[in-house]
Write a protein that holds these residues in place. Structure first.
Motif, mmCIF file in Angstrom:
data_model
loop_
_atom_site.group_PDB
_atom_site.id
_atom_site.type_symbol
_atom_site.label_atom_id
_atom_site.label_comp_id
_atom_site.label_asym_id
_atom_site.label_seq_id
_atom_site.Cartn_x
_atom_site.Cartn_y
_atom_site.Cartn_z
ATOM 1 N N HIS A 180 -14.337 6.301 -8.303
ATOM 2 C CA HIS A 180 -13.572 5.499 -9.247
ATOM 3 C C HIS A 180 -12.343 4.857 -8.592
ATOM 4 O O HIS A 180 -12.017 3.699 -8.861
ATOM 5 C CB HIS A 180 -13.122 6.379 -10.416
ATOM 6 C CG HIS A 180 -12.337 5.661 -11.466
ATOM 7 N ND1 HIS A 180 -12.924 4.873 -12.434
ATOM 8 C CD2 HIS A 180 -10.996 5.591 -11.687
ATOM 9 C CE1 HIS A 180 -11.990 4.364 -13.208
ATOM 10 N NE2 HIS A 180 -10.811 4.787 -12.774
ATOM 11 N N GLY A 181 -11.671 5.614 -7.737
ATOM 12 C CA GLY A 181 -10.424 5.100 -7.185
ATOM 13 C C GLY A 181 -10.574 4.309 -5.897
ATOM 14 O O GLY A 181 -9.812 3.361 -5.669
ATOM 15 N N TYR A 182 -11.556 4.651 -5.072
ATOM 16 C CA TYR A 182 -11.592 4.089 -3.722
ATOM 17 C C TYR A 182 -12.762 3.156 -3.445
ATOM 18 O O TYR A 182 -12.733 2.435 -2.452
ATOM 19 C CB TYR A 182 -11.587 5.227 -2.693
ATOM 20 C CG TYR A 182 -10.251 5.911 -2.588
ATOM 21 C CD1 TYR A 182 -9.267 5.421 -1.739
ATOM 22 C CD2 TYR A 182 -9.955 7.027 -3.360
ATOM 23 C CE1 TYR A 182 -8.025 6.036 -1.652
ATOM 24 C CE2 TYR A 182 -8.716 7.655 -3.286
ATOM 25 C CZ TYR A 182 -7.756 7.146 -2.420
ATOM 26 O OH TYR A 182 -6.531 7.750 -2.346
ATOM 27 N N VAL A 183 -13.790 3.176 -4.264
ATOM 28 C CA VAL A 183 -14.904 2.247 -4.043
ATOM 29 C C VAL A 183 -14.559 0.919 -4.698
ATOM 30 O O VAL A 183 -14.300 0.876 -5.902
ATOM 31 C CB VAL A 183 -16.213 2.802 -4.621
ATOM 32 C CG1 VAL A 183 -17.337 1.774 -4.505
ATOM 33 C CG2 VAL A 183 -16.603 4.082 -3.895
ATOM 34 N N PRO A 184 -14.521 -0.168 -3.945
ATOM 35 C CA PRO A 184 -14.137 -1.469 -4.520
ATOM 36 C C PRO A 184 -15.095 -1.915 -5.611
ATOM 37 O O PRO A 184 -16.285 -1.607 -5.594
ATOM 38 C CB PRO A 184 -14.211 -2.423 -3.312
ATOM 39 C CG PRO A 184 -14.139 -1.548 -2.118
ATOM 40 C CD PRO A 184 -14.789 -0.258 -2.506
ATOM 41 N N GLU A 185 -14.541 -2.631 -6.585
ATOM 42 C CA GLU A 185 -15.360 -3.190 -7.661
ATOM 43 C C GLU A 185 -16.455 -4.075 -7.074
ATOM 44 O O GLU A 185 -16.209 -4.898 -6.202
ATOM 45 C CB GLU A 185 -14.493 -4.027 -8.613
ATOM 46 C CG GLU A 185 -13.517 -3.225 -9.441
ATOM 47 C CD GLU A 185 -14.193 -2.447 -10.542
ATOM 48 O OE1 GLU A 185 -15.378 -2.749 -10.833
ATOM 49 O OE2 GLU A 185 -13.568 -1.527 -11.104
ATOM 50 N N GLY A 186 -17.663 -3.902 -7.538
ATOM 51 C CA GLY A 186 -18.765 -4.760 -7.121
ATOM 52 C C GLY A 186 -19.508 -4.292 -5.891
ATOM 53 O O GLY A 186 -20.611 -4.772 -5.615
ATOM 54 N N LEU A 187 -18.916 -3.350 -5.107
ATOM 55 C CA LEU A 187 -19.603 -2.900 -3.901
ATOM 56 C C LEU A 187 -20.911 -2.190 -4.244
ATOM 57 O O LEU A 187 -21.954 -2.460 -3.660
ATOM 58 C CB LEU A 187 -18.700 -1.968 -3.096
ATOM 59 C CG LEU A 187 -19.334 -1.371 -1.826
ATOM 60 C CD1 LEU A 187 -19.704 -2.476 -0.845
ATOM 61 C CD2 LEU A 187 -18.378 -0.370 -1.164
ATOM 62 N N LEU A 201 -4.937 6.115 -5.336
ATOM 63 C CA LEU A 201 -4.714 7.540 -5.523
ATOM 64 C C LEU A 201 -4.401 7.845 -6.981
ATOM 65 O O LEU A 201 -4.902 8.821 -7.550
ATOM 66 C CB LEU A 201 -3.585 8.028 -4.615
ATOM 67 C CG LEU A 201 -3.236 9.520 -4.723
ATOM 68 C CD1 LEU A 201 -4.457 10.377 -4.363
ATOM 69 C CD2 LEU A 201 -2.046 9.865 -3.831
ATOM 70 N N GLY A 202 -3.567 7.014 -7.594
ATOM 71 C CA GLY A 202 -3.218 7.217 -8.992
ATOM 72 C C GLY A 202 -4.429 7.126 -9.900
ATOM 73 O O GLY A 202 -4.601 7.945 -10.819
ATOM 74 N N GLN A 203 -5.309 6.156 -9.645
ATOM 75 C CA GLN A 203 -6.515 6.018 -10.453
ATOM 76 C C GLN A 203 -7.440 7.222 -10.267
ATOM 77 O O GLN A 203 -8.036 7.719 -11.232
ATOM 78 C CB GLN A 203 -7.246 4.735 -10.078
ATOM 79 C CG GLN A 203 -6.508 3.459 -10.473
ATOM 80 C CD GLN A 203 -7.230 2.204 -9.987
ATOM 81 O OE1 GLN A 203 -8.364 2.270 -9.536
ATOM 82 N NE2 GLN A 203 -6.550 1.066 -10.082
ATOM 83 N N SER A 204 -7.566 7.688 -9.030
ATOM 84 C CA SER A 204 -8.442 8.837 -8.767
ATOM 85 C C SER A 204 -7.915 10.104 -9.429
ATOM 86 O O SER A 204 -8.674 10.853 -10.058
ATOM 87 C CB SER A 204 -8.573 9.062 -7.260
ATOM 88 O OG SER A 204 -9.229 7.989 -6.636
ATOM 89 N N VAL A 205 -6.603 10.349 -9.280
ATOM 90 C CA VAL A 205 -6.019 11.557 -9.858
ATOM 91 C C VAL A 205 -6.086 11.514 -11.379
ATOM 92 O O VAL A 205 -6.422 12.512 -12.045
ATOM 93 C CB VAL A 205 -4.568 11.735 -9.380
ATOM 94 C CG1 VAL A 205 -3.883 12.867 -10.148
ATOM 95 C CG2 VAL A 205 -4.536 12.019 -7.882
ATOM 96 N N ALA A 206 -5.781 10.349 -11.962
ATOM 97 C CA ALA A 206 -5.855 10.219 -13.417
ATOM 98 C C ALA A 206 -7.279 10.440 -13.919
ATOM 99 O O ALA A 206 -7.497 11.086 -14.958
ATOM 100 C CB ALA A 206 -5.352 8.843 -13.844
#
Length: 370
Positions: free
Chosen positions: A267-274, A75-80
């Motif tokens: 950016h916030g919720y999709v896992p890296e590499g998916l 959530l923090g990454q998405s909001v930022a």
């Protein structure tokens, strides 16, 4: 026969009449107005630069201090991401649209048609694609533009090169890509978009598909006698830039925020590499899948750029993302529906097929070499 005597009060012919000279007061007022406009412009640019410099620190302050979110949380990454990208993209959009509005004040529909009329088809395709980048037209202008070009005898293939380039090689997208990803990505977008527009128009012109233009279009052909005589000075062109900001930004800002919201979620919720598995270089089918997803969508360039930024940040391949972006803004379903008013289904199918093939080749090429 009496000859006119020099100095006699004989009325001069209308063609030789000179405009009345401006008075000193009028000239002074115009000069003061230009100085005031220049001062306001300089002040506005200074405020813009200060605001742009503060975007990043203020977004982090708002997300992690004011809202108390953790930088490591989704959530923090998405909001930022949203709090940073929303003002940044909107500020870039205001500056870009203002500059483009000034540039566009030098181009009108009449001047564009005059530049293209009478050109050889191959030269006309290139010139039409270049003019499509800088002139103020999009898919909503497809029908009136098509009619205007036909009126002055511009070949069908040249007209279609213009209609491909105008929405696809969008100057807002170009400058946003430059600001967000650097000149290499922006140059790739520009060159490949122009190549698709030129090639599509040239191929369609060689196919001699004029019979698939609706009959009423040619029945209504007549040379336009409209002449645009507008003369704009410095202040007038600045006013055109401000008018463009009110018109364009006022209409697209909800799309921009929606695009940034989608990008923030990715950016916030999709896992890296998916995304790398679905939109990466190794999946050959990712490019046609991206085009198939992009065509039914309706978005403008400013709204799709934040999504592009998020996709690339999560491992999607550049070629696949470029193909997706080009299909959204250059081959949208609304444009196809509008073109149906002047083109028959076989010509629309050829138009869509050739442009889609060009986009696919661009996606595969960049995935292969980058």
């Amino acid at each position: 026969m009496k000859l006119p005597v020099l100095g006699e009060s004989e009325e001069a012919p209308a063609c030789c009449a000179q405009p009345a000279p401006r008075t000193t007061a009028e000239a002074a007022a115009r000069g003061a107005s230009r100085v005031k406009t220049a001062a306001l412009l300089a002040g506005g640019l200074a405020v813009w630069a200060a605001a742009y410099a503060l975007v990043h620190p203020l977004s982090e302050l708002a997300a992690f201090r004011v809202l108390g979110l953790s930088p490591s949380s989704r959530l923090g990454q998405s909001v930022a991401f949203f709090l940073y990208d929303a003002p940044k993209v909107l500020l870039l959009l205001v500056l870009i649209v203002f500059g483009v509005g000034i540039v566009r004040s030098f181009f009108t529909a009449e001047r564009t048609r005059a530049l293209l009329a009478g050109r050889r088809e191959s030269v006309g395709n290139v010139l039409a694609a270049l003019l499509g980048v800088v002139t103020p037209f999009c898919s909503c202008s497809a029908v009136p533009l098509f009619l205007g070009f036909v009126e002055v005898g511009i070949p069908l293939g040249v007209t279609l090169s213009f209609l491909v380039a105008a929405p696809m090689v969008n100057e807002v997208a170009l400058v946003l890509l430059l600001g967000l990803f650097g000149w290499k990505v922006a140059a790739l977008y520009l060159v490949t978009g122009l190549a698709i527009a030129v090639a599509a128009g040239f191929v369609l012109g060689r196919m001699k598909l004029e019979r698939y233009v609706e009959p009423w279009v040619y029945a209504s052909m007549k040379r336009s006698e409209v002449h645009e005589r507008e003369r704009l000075g410095f202040q007038g062109r600045v006013e055109k830039g401000v008018e463009a900001v009110r018109d364009v930004v006022g209409k697209v800002w909800p799309w921009v925020l929606a695009g940034i919201a989608v990008g923030a979620g990715v950016h916030g919720y999709v896992p890296e590499g998916l995304l790398a598995g679905f939109m990466g270089k190794s999946a050959w089918w990712s490019v046609p899948a991206a085009v198939a997803i992009g065509v039914p969508m309706y978005s403008n360039a400013a709204g799709i750029i934040p999504v592009v930024e998020a996709l690339l940040g999560k491992g999607a391949a550049l070629g696949t993302v470029l193909a997706f972006m080009m299909s959204v803004i250059g081959l949208s379903l609304p444009e196809i529906v509008i073109l149906r008013k002047v083109l028959r289904p076989p010509l629309i199918a050829a138009f869509v097929g050739i442009v889609a093939l060009g986009i696919l080749l661009v996606g595969w090429l960049f995935n292969a070499v980058l």
